[in-house]
Structure formats: structure tokens, C-alpha cells
Design a protein around this motif. Structure first.
Motif, PDB file in Angstrom:
ATOM      1  N   ARG A   1      69.212  99.161   2.422  1.00 33.40           N
ATOM      2  CA  ARG A   1      68.065  99.509   1.575  1.00 33.40           C
ATOM      3  C   ARG A   1      68.097  98.747   0.254  1.00 33.40           C
ATOM      4  N   LEU A   2      69.278  98.664  -0.352  1.00 34.91           N
ATOM      5  CA  LEU A   2      69.377  97.968  -1.631  1.00 34.91           C
ATOM      6  C   LEU A   2      69.108  96.476  -1.469  1.00 34.91           C
ATOM      7  N   VAL A   3      69.693  95.866  -0.432  1.00 34.24           N
ATOM      8  CA  VAL A   3      69.476  94.438  -0.209  1.00 34.24           C
ATOM      9  C   VAL A   3      68.015  94.178   0.148  1.00 34.24           C
ATOM     10  N   ALA A   4      67.434  95.036   1.003  1.00 36.47           N
ATOM     11  CA  ALA A   4      66.032  94.860   1.385  1.00 36.47           C
ATOM     12  C   ALA A   4      65.121  95.004   0.166  1.00 36.47           C
ATOM     13  N   GLY A   5      65.381  96.028  -0.665  1.00 40.29           N
ATOM     14  CA  GLY A   5      64.577  96.210  -1.875  1.00 40.29           C
ATOM     15  C   GLY A   5      64.699  95.027  -2.817  1.00 40.29           C
ATOM     16  N   ALA A   6      65.926  94.548  -3.029  1.00 42.28           N
ATOM     17  CA  ALA A   6      66.130  93.396  -3.904  1.00 42.28           C
ATOM     18  C   ALA A   6      65.479  92.146  -3.318  1.00 42.28           C
ATOM     19  N   SER A   7      65.543  91.991  -1.992  1.00 45.10           N
ATOM     20  CA  SER A   7      64.943  90.823  -1.352  1.00 45.10           C
ATOM     21  C   SER A   7      63.425  90.822  -1.510  1.00 45.10           C
ATOM     22  N   VAL A   8      62.808  91.999  -1.297  1.00 47.46           N
ATOM     23  CA  VAL A   8      61.349  92.092  -1.447  1.00 47.46           C
ATOM     24  C   VAL A   8      60.953  91.786  -2.885  1.00 47.46           C
ATOM     25  N   TRP A   9      61.659  92.394  -3.837  1.00 47.05           N
ATOM     26  CA  TRP A   9      61.339  92.160  -5.239  1.00 47.05           C
ATOM     27  C   TRP A   9      61.555  90.687  -5.598  1.00 47.05           C
ATOM     28  N   ALA A  10      62.651  90.091  -5.146  1.00 44.20           N
ATOM     29  CA  ALA A  10      62.921  88.680  -5.439  1.00 44.20           C
ATOM     30  C   ALA A  10      61.841  87.792  -4.832  1.00 44.20           C
ATOM     31  N   ALA A  11      61.431  88.103  -3.590  1.00 47.37           N
ATOM     32  CA  ALA A  11      60.387  87.295  -2.941  1.00 47.37           C
ATOM     33  C   ALA A  11      59.077  87.378  -3.715  1.00 47.37           C
ATOM     34  N   VAL A  12      58.686  88.600  -4.112  1.00 41.92           N
ATOM     35  CA  VAL A  12      57.434  88.765  -4.875  1.00 41.92           C
ATOM     36  C   VAL A  12      57.528  88.031  -6.209  1.00 41.92           C
ATOM     37  N   ALA A  13      58.669  88.195  -6.912  1.00 35.33           N
ATOM     38  CA  ALA A  13      58.831  87.562  -8.221  1.00 35.33           C
ATOM     39  C   ALA A  13      58.832  86.036  -8.108  1.00 35.33           C
ATOM     40  N   LEU A  14      59.517  85.501  -7.092  1.00 38.69           N
ATOM     41  CA  LEU A  14      59.592  84.053  -6.941  1.00 38.69           C
ATOM     42  C   LEU A  14      58.261  83.462  -6.501  1.00 38.69           C
ATOM     43  N   ILE A  15      57.533  84.171  -5.653  1.00 39.41           N
ATOM     44  CA  ILE A  15      56.208  83.684  -5.247  1.00 39.41           C
ATOM     45  C   ILE A  15      55.273  83.671  -6.452  1.00 39.41           C
ATOM     46  N   ALA A  16      55.332  84.747  -7.252  1.00 39.05           N
ATOM     47  CA  ALA A  16      54.510  84.783  -8.465  1.00 39.05           C
ATOM     48  C   ALA A  16      54.910  83.665  -9.421  1.00 39.05           C
ATOM     49  N   ALA A  17      56.231  83.421  -9.565  1.00 38.34           N
ATOM     50  CA  ALA A  17      56.699  82.350 -10.443  1.00 38.34           C
ATOM     51  C   ALA A  17      56.222  80.990  -9.938  1.00 38.34           C
ATOM     52  N   ALA A  18      56.294  80.786  -8.603  1.00 37.45           N
ATOM     53  CA  ALA A  18      55.831  79.516  -8.031  1.00 37.45           C
ATOM     54  C   ALA A  18      54.343  79.315  -8.300  1.00 37.45           C
ATOM     55  N   PHE A  19      53.557  80.376  -8.140  1.00 37.86           N
ATOM     56  CA  PHE A  19      52.115  80.279  -8.380  1.00 37.86           C
ATOM     57  C   PHE A  19      51.832  79.954  -9.846  1.00 37.86           C
ATOM     58  N   ILE A  20      52.535  80.630 -10.750  1.00 36.91           N
ATOM     59  CA  ILE A  20      52.318  80.398 -12.187  1.00 36.91           C
ATOM     60  C   ILE A  20      52.731  78.986 -12.572  1.00 36.91           C
ATOM     61  N   LEU A  21      53.929  78.557 -12.097  1.00 37.15           N
ATOM     62  CA  LEU A  21      54.391  77.207 -12.436  1.00 37.15           C
ATOM     63  C   LEU A  21      53.451  76.135 -11.895  1.00 37.15           C
ATOM     64  N   THR A  22      52.994  76.322 -10.659  1.00 34.25           N
ATOM     65  CA  THR A  22      52.084  75.344 -10.061  1.00 34.25           C
ATOM     66  C   THR A  22      50.754  75.294 -10.813  1.00 34.25           C
ATOM     67  N   SER A  23      50.256  76.471 -11.187  1.00 31.53           N
ATOM     68  CA  SER A  23      48.985  76.519 -11.931  1.00 31.53           C
ATOM     69  C   SER A  23      49.128  75.832 -13.282  1.00 31.53           C
ATOM     70  N   LEU A  24      50.252  76.116 -13.965  1.00 29.13           N
ATOM     71  CA  LEU A  24      50.473  75.477 -15.267  1.00 29.13           C
ATOM     72  C   LEU A  24      50.620  73.964 -15.114  1.00 29.13           C
ATOM     73  N   TYR A  25      51.329  73.568 -14.062  1.00 29.52           N
ATOM     74  CA  TYR A  25      51.519  72.127 -13.846  1.00 29.52           C
ATOM     75  C   TYR A  25      50.187  71.455 -13.516  1.00 29.52           C
ATOM     76  N   ARG A  26      49.384  72.099 -12.648  1.00 28.30           N
ATOM     77  CA  ARG A  26      48.078  71.541 -12.305  1.00 28.30           C
ATOM     78  C   ARG A  26      47.213  71.394 -13.554  1.00 28.30           C
ATOM     79  N   GLU A  27      47.218  72.446 -14.377  1.00 30.85           N
ATOM     80  CA  GLU A  27      46.413  72.394 -15.594  1.00 30.85           C
ATOM     81  C   GLU A  27      46.886  71.266 -16.515  1.00 30.85           C
ATOM     82  N   THR A  28      48.214  71.123 -16.642  1.00 35.75           N
ATOM     83  CA  THR A  28      48.766  70.075 -17.502  1.00 35.75           C
ATOM     84  C   THR A  28      48.437  68.686 -16.960  1.00 35.75           C
ATOM     85  N   VAL A  29      48.608  68.483 -15.662  1.00 36.40           N
ATOM     86  CA  VAL A  29      48.363  67.178 -15.052  1.00 36.40           C
ATOM     87  C   VAL A  29      46.881  66.822 -15.120  1.00 36.40           C
ATOM     88  N   GLU A  30      46.018  67.787 -14.837  1.00 37.51           N
ATOM     89  CA  GLU A  30      44.584  67.523 -14.895  1.00 37.51           C
ATOM     90  C   GLU A  30      44.148  67.204 -16.326  1.00 37.51           C
TER      91      GLU A  30
END
Length: 453
Positions: free
Chosen positions: A11-40
Motif C-alpha cells: 500500500r505504501l509503495v503503491a501510494g508513493a508510486s501513484v503520487w510520484a507518477a502524478v507529480a512527475l507527469i505534472a512536472a513534465a507538462f509544466i516544464l514542456t509548456s515553459l520550454y515551448r513558451e520560451t522557445v516560441e
């Protein structure tokens, strides 16, 4: 070992994995959006520099006689269909100047999409030659009422998208490796954090098997109170059992004397009344002994930590039965490592009753075997007593375990032996069954809790 999906670690590993996946996906989306905005923004600023250069060059010329401003310092304006273009169109009229990269084509800003205007500069997306996706900056310059020109700069946006995709791939791989490492680190941390619970499980197993009498640490501060409460509970349980044994003993002594008086008086008297009183007094004595034994056994079977070595116990029992039944051939086959999770006295009482019955009904031979077998949930100690007598029918087997029931009154006994065996086995969580023995007589089989090293 299969993973337990209902375990704390999972349960602890599954909970941490879900939270890490959500956080990393959100971080990837934010970083990509910021990079796209900067490059454009950088791309548009670059186009803006070319636009200002072109407008500045045209502003220094005569409105009616505009000359070619050249490549504006960018060689790709010279390469045909390079994706980098500039164009000067008379407002509402034809194209008057264009970069060599356009060849004979023209760009129509009226077909552009995603149009926006900031400080008089219009930005848009346009499909150019070779179906290239272009980012466009355009503005109108006015020399006088008769000389208005739409100046346009276009750059290849596919290069921009390729750069953004490369960045997205790099971010995804980096965050995936980081996420896997994070989950592994969380798993290691949880395993390390839950190690005290393994010590708790091991301590309870040691107590249950009889190797330890108390729940010993050291334990972390969060588990230490649990250990103290468990030790207090064990001590209280043992105290209650001792009190129960004392009360059972006191009751036995309290009843024994009156029964003895009644029995002696009945024996000294004459007539049917005295005989009936004596008979019923003996029945009372038998029944009281039976139920007192059950109470004693019930209390003793719940004692934590009681274990019995099977081989020496059965060897002593077989030697004793061989002396009692000298005309019977008794054989014993038992492994040295077998251990019974219970009191030695109870094991000897169960097996003793069965061996005694087998010797009474056997023609000449009795075989006692003990082994360890895999049960439905755990390993079990199985003891079989086979004889070569006549055996019993299915109906007689069922009848034989009834309390006080004797199938043959010619044999000595109270009729309580098999009933006691059945009750004892049930109290220990085991069972007792009868079947046809390979020797031709009866097989009595005990299945009891075992202690596995």
C-alpha cells in the motif's frame, strides 16, 4: 514468494508510486509548456529582428522605387523553399519584393490562422510552400497615402516543433529514470522502516512455538508500548489459566469427598436401592472426571509456548503399552524432528487411548506412525494407529466417538476414551478420524498442530 496486495508495504509503495507518477507527469507538462513558451518567444524575437531589419532597409529607400534588401544577414533566405521567407506586398496589390527562397511563390496572410496583434505587429501561423508550417510576423508600413506596404517575415515552425519534441523526449526519459529511482528509494525506505514489524512477527512466532516466554525487543518508540501491552496480556492470560486450574482442582477435591461417602454408604447397604445409588454415584464420578478433564485441557491447550517432542513421548508410550499388552506386536515409525504444539500430557492421553484401543481389538499387530504433512493452510502433525483386527463399519465408527458409548461391553473401559480424543484434538484445532487400515483392521488418525523448525 507471491506479493501480498493487502500488505502495508504494498500500500505504501503503491501510494508513493501513484503520487510520484502524478507529480512527475505534472512536472513534465509544466516544464514542456515553459520550454515551448520560451522557445516560441525566442523564435518570434528572432523573426522580429529580421522584420525590423527589413523595415529599416525599406524605410531608407524611395517609396516608389524599392530595391532588394538582400538576405538580411540570414543565408536561408537565399535557399529555395528553405522555410525562411520575406515578402513585401503593396497593400491591396501585388507582391513587389520577395526573398529568393520563395522562388515564384507568394505568401497570403489572409489564409493565416492563430492570428494575434501586439504593438501593430501581427503574428500568425501559415502554410507555405511544400506544405511547410510557418510562423509569420507581419506589419504595414506607410510612406504616404499612395505608398502602403505589407511587410512579412516567415520562419519554418517545423524546426521549432522538432526542437520541442526533442526536449519533451529528454524530459520524459529523465523524469522516468528519476521516478523509477524514487520508487526504488521509497521501497527501500519502507522496507527499512517496517523492519521492526518483522521483529514483532518473529517475536510472536518464537513465543507461539515455545522458544520464548516473553516478547523481547529492542523496538522503536512507536512499537515499544505495543510490546509492553503484549507482555502484560500474556502475563494476565497465564494468571487467568493458573486460576482456572486452581478452581478446577478445588472443585474436583470438593466433589470427590461427598461422592466417596455416597459410594461407601451404598456399598455397605443391601438391596436394589443401594446398588442403584452406587451405580449412579460411579456414573457421576466418571462424568465429573470427564468434564473436569475437558476444562483442564481447554485451559492448557490455550497456553502460549507449549511444545512437545513427539518421538520420545511416543517411544515411552509404546514401551508402556508393550508391557500392558505383551501378546501384541507394537511397531513405531516416527521422525526425530517432529514436534507437537501443545502439552505432552495431552499428546500422551490422546495417543495412549488410541493405542490401548488398538491393542484390545488387534489380532496380533499394531503399527504407530507419525509424520509431517502439508495441510490446507499449514503443516500438520499426523499420527496413525493401525491394527490388524476386525475393524468397524461406517455406522460403528460414527457411534464409537459418542461419549460413554461402548460397542462391546466385554472389553474393560468407561466408553469415554474416543470421546476424550475427539474433544482434545478439536481443542487444539486438529481433528480425529477413523477409516479402514491397510492391515485389515481400524486406522485411527490424529491431525494436530505441528511446530516447524
Amino acid at each position: 514468494m507471491k506479493p501480498r496486495f493487502d500488505s502495508l508495504a504494498f500500500r505504501l509503495v503503491a501510494g508513493a508510486s501513484v503520487w510520484a507518477a502524478v507529480a512527475l507527469i505534472a512536472a513534465a507538462f509544466i516544464l514542456t509548456s515553459l520550454y515551448r513558451e520560451t522557445v516560441e518567444r525566442g523564435f518570434d524575437e528572432r523573426l522580429g529582428v529580421y522584420l525590423k531589419t527589413l523595415v529599416g532597409n525599406l524605410a531608407m529607400q524611395s517609396p516608389g522605387q524599392l530595391g532588394d534588401p538582400g538576405n538580411l544577414g540570414e543565408q536561408r533566405f537565399e535557399l529555395i523553399y528553405s522555410g525562411w521567407y520575406w515578402q513585401v506586398r503593396k497593400s491591396g496589390g501585388p507582391v513587389v519584393l520577395a526573398s529568393r527562397s520563395l522562388a515564384t511563390d507568394t505568401l497570403d496572410i489572409a489564409k493565416a490562422t492563430n492570428v494575434g496583434t501586439v504593438d501593430g505587429v501581427e503574428s500568425a501561423v501559415l502554410t507555405g510552400p511544400d506544405n511547410q508550417e510557418l510562423r509569420v510576423l507581419s506589419r504595414t508600413i506607410i510612406f504616404d497615402a499612395d505608398h502602403r506596404y505589407d511587410v512579412l517575415i516567415a520562419g519554418n515552425a517545423s524546426q521549432l516543433e522538432a526542437e520541442i519534441r526533442n526536449f519533451q523526449t529528454s524530459v520524459a526519459l529523465t523524469l522516468a529514470v528519476f521516478g523509477i529511482g524514487l520508487i526504488v528509494a521509497v521501497g527501500v525506505q519502507i522496507r527499512w522502516g517496517l523492519q521492526p514489524l518483522d521483529r514483532v512477527r518473529h517475536g510472536l512466532s518464537e513465543m507461539r512455538s515455545g522458544r520464548e516466554q516473553r516478547f523481547e525487543g529492542p523496538f522503536p518508540a512507536e512499537i515499544e508500548p505495543l510490546a509492553k501491552e503484549l507482555n502484560a496480556l500474556i502475563a494476565s492470560n497465564q494468571e487467568i489459566i493458573e486460576r482456572a486450574r486452581t478452581h478446577v482442582g478445588n472443585l474436583a477435591h470438593a466433589l470427590k469427598t461427598p461422592l466417596s461417602v455416597i459410594t461407601n454408604e451404598a456399598r455397605s447397604g443391601q438391596g436394589p436401592l443401594a446398588a442403584k445409588v452406587g451405580e449412579q454415584a460411579e456414573i457421576m464420578r466418571t462424568q465429573i472426571n470427564h468434564h473436569l478433564d475437558r476444562a483442564r485441557i481447554a485451559a492448557r491447550s490455550k497456553v502460549i509456548g507449549a511444545i512437545t517432542e513427539v518421538e520420545p513421548a511416543l517411544e515411552r508410550l509404546v514401551r508402556a503399552m508393550s508391557r500392558i499388552h505383551g501378546d501384541r506386536d507394537l511397531e513405531l515409525d516416527v521422525a526425530e524432528t517432529l514436534r507437537f504444539r501443545g502439552e505432552q500430557q495431552d499428546l500422551e492421553e490422546m495417543v495412549g487411548n488410541l493405542v490401548d484401543n488398538a491393542c484390545k481389538w488387534a489380532a496380533s499387530r499394531v503399527v504407530v506412525t507419525a509424520m509431517l504433512e502439508e495441510g490446507d493452510a499449514d503443516q500438520a502433525l499426523v499420527i496413525r494407529i493401525d491394527d490388524d483386527g476386525q475393524g468397524l463399519t461406517e455406522a460403528e465408527m460414527s457411534e464409537a466417538t459418542r461419549r460413554g458409548r461402548r460397542l462391546d461391553e466385554s472389553k474393560p473401559g468407561s466408553g469415554l476414551g474416543l470421546s476424550i480424543v475427539t474433544d482434545l484434538a478439536a481443542l487444539y484445532g486438529g481433528d480425529f478420524r477413523m477409516s479402514r487400515a491397510p492391515l485389515g483392521g481400524l486406522r485411527a488418525e490424529l491431525r494436530l498442530p505441528a511446530v516447524v523448525a
